[in-house]
Enzyme design. Structure first.
Site, PDB file in Angstrom:
ATOM      1  N   LYS A   1       0.766  -0.967   0.088  1.00 47.77           N
ATOM      2  CA  LYS A   1      -0.230  -0.072   0.163  1.00 47.77           C
ATOM      3  C   LYS A   1       0.775   1.238  -0.004  1.00 47.77           C
ATOM      4  CE  LYS A   1      -3.862  -2.576   2.165  1.00 47.77           C
ATOM      5  NZ  LYS A   1      -4.432  -2.900   3.468  1.00 47.77           N
TER       6      LYS A   1
ATOM      7  N   GLN B   1      -5.046  -1.743   9.449  1.00 48.79           N
ATOM      8  CA  GLN B   1      -4.845  -3.283   8.770  1.00 48.79           C
ATOM      9  C   GLN B   1      -5.459  -4.174   9.858  1.00 48.79           C
ATOM     10  OE1 GLN B   1      -3.502  -3.771   5.862  1.00 48.79           O
ATOM     11  NE2 GLN B   1      -3.992  -6.058   6.037  1.00 48.79           N
TER      12      GLN B   1
ATOM     13  N   ASP C   1     -11.144   2.836   3.927  1.00 55.98           N
ATOM     14  CA  ASP C   1     -11.503   1.187   4.098  1.00 55.98           C
ATOM     15  C   ASP C   1     -13.166   0.981   3.514  1.00 55.98           C
ATOM     16  OD1 ASP C   1      -9.824  -0.781   3.863  1.00 55.98           O
ATOM     17  OD2 ASP C   1      -9.344  -0.441   6.055  1.00 55.98           O
TER      18      ASP C   1
HETATM   19  N1  GUN Z   1      -7.082  -6.826   5.743  1.00 61.31           N
HETATM   20  C1  GUN Z   1      -7.396  -7.688   4.566  1.00 61.31           C
HETATM   21  N2  GUN Z   1      -8.125  -6.703   3.565  1.00 61.31           N
HETATM   22  C2  GUN Z   1      -8.128  -5.595   4.351  1.00 61.31           C
HETATM   23  C3  GUN Z   1      -8.512  -4.421   3.745  1.00 61.31           C
HETATM   24  O1  GUN Z   1      -8.932  -4.186   2.488  1.00 61.31           O
HETATM   25  N3  GUN Z   1      -8.486  -3.380   4.670  1.00 61.31           N
HETATM   26  C4  GUN Z   1      -8.064  -3.647   5.939  1.00 61.31           C
HETATM   27  N4  GUN Z   1      -7.999  -2.242   6.673  1.00 61.31           N
HETATM   28  N5  GUN Z   1      -7.566  -4.637   6.420  1.00 61.31           N
HETATM   29  C5  GUN Z   1      -7.431  -5.989   5.499  1.00 61.31           C
END
Ligand code: GUN
Length: 303
Positions: free
Chosen positions: A53, A97, A120
């Site tokens: 990211k 996350q 998100d």
């Molecule tokens: N863990 C797995 N996929 C995601 C996501 O799209 N966002 C976040 N914050 N954590 C994740």
């Protein structure tokens, strides 16, 4: 006939190209989009996602703010960090996350994120707005799936989509997005899960199958009809002694066999994964545009 491969890397690159233009326009007006990433603990898969990211942010010109807490962090410490980021004007988007280490209350943390910075799309306010068809941050993986299909020429309107999986991150929001009477969706949707009897009976009726169960070989060739479109959201680590890391990534779909019967299919890696990150960048840029408009008293931002 072998299925056409839906190339998520190429489509994500196309989207990043579009976002670079938007970021340039924002910077010209004095706003640098900022994304704060919060990683608690040192789960290797989460560390690798977060690194991906941050690299993608740098590529399109988004400023990323890296926030790490040890696995031993308390709920109060994490809540304090989220509140601090809510109040930081350089931060337009906040991503915590998931999954969080055991003992931390995920729902409480997600509820604490300012809904206007919830890139998100996991805050109940955004989930509710999305379900009602109102303007909202769309969760990145399901939105990435819709963009993959649209940009590969698949028009979902009137098609039967079977979603396997009901997680809060993928299955539930995807099903909601697919039933919206919108340009990208308007599909007929069936949601299957671990409690479904005769999964194959449903998947064989699908024009499009989305596998998001988190288990290898959830979808095999006998479970689809000839010419179906198959989207594989799974990312599973399986042991592989021939790899330096000791593992390789596979999806939820038996790619080899299914690709002989499907008309289109996403690979793993290189399918949905890159799209999740691209849509996160998209949401961050949207958040920055909204802030920019607010700063300028409602004036629009080009493009
Ligand atoms: N863990 C797995 N996929 C995601 C996501 O799209 N966002 C976040 N914050 N954590 C994740």
């Amino acid at each position: 006939m072998a299925a056409a491969i839906i190339d998520g890397r190429r489509i994500a690159e196309e989207i990043r190209g579009e976002l670079k233009e938007s970021v340039r326009a924002l910077k010209a007006q004095g706003v640098t989009p900022g994304l704060a990433v919060v990683l608690v603990g040192d789960d290797p898969a989460s560390r690798s996602y977060v690194a991906g990211k941050e690299k993608a942010c740098a590529e399109v010109g988004i400023h990323s703010f890296d926030n790490r807490l040890p696995a031993s962090a308390t709920q109060e410490e994490l809540m304090g960090l989220v509140r601090k980021l809510n109040g930081d004007d350089r931060v337009h988007g906040i991503l915590v996350q998931l999954p969080l280490p055991r003992g931390l209350n995920e729902a409480e943390v997600l509820l604490a994120i300012d809904p206007d910075k919830d890139v998100d799309g996991f805050h109940p306010i955004n989930a509710g707005r999305m379900m009602l068809g109102q303007k909202a941050f769309l969760p990145c993986t399901p939105h990435g799936v819709l963009q993959l299909l649209r940009r590969s020429g698949v028009r979902l309107s009137g098609l039967h989509v079977v979603v396997i999986g009901r997680s809060n991150i993928v299955g539930k929001p995807l099903a909601n997005m697919l039933i919206q009477k919108s340009e990208l969706a308007n599909a007929t949707v069936t949601v299957c899960h671990t409690g479904t009897r005769d999964l194959a009976g449903f998947t064989r009726q699908a024009d499009v199958v989305v596998a998001a169960a988190g288990r290898p070989n959830t979808l095999t060739a006998d479970m689809i009809r000839e010419g179906a479109v198959v989207i594989d959201v799974g990312v599973n680590r399986v042991e592989d002694a021939t790899k330096k890391s000791g593992f390789r990534l596979v999806g939820d779909v038996d790619f080899q066999r299914v690709s002989e019967k499907a008309s289109m299919i996403t690979p793993v890696p290189g399918g949905v994964g890159p799209m999740t990150i691209a849509m996160l960048l998209y949401n961050t840029v949207e958040a920055a545009k909204t802030r920019c408009r607010a700063m300028r008293g409602g004036e629009g931002v080009a493009p």
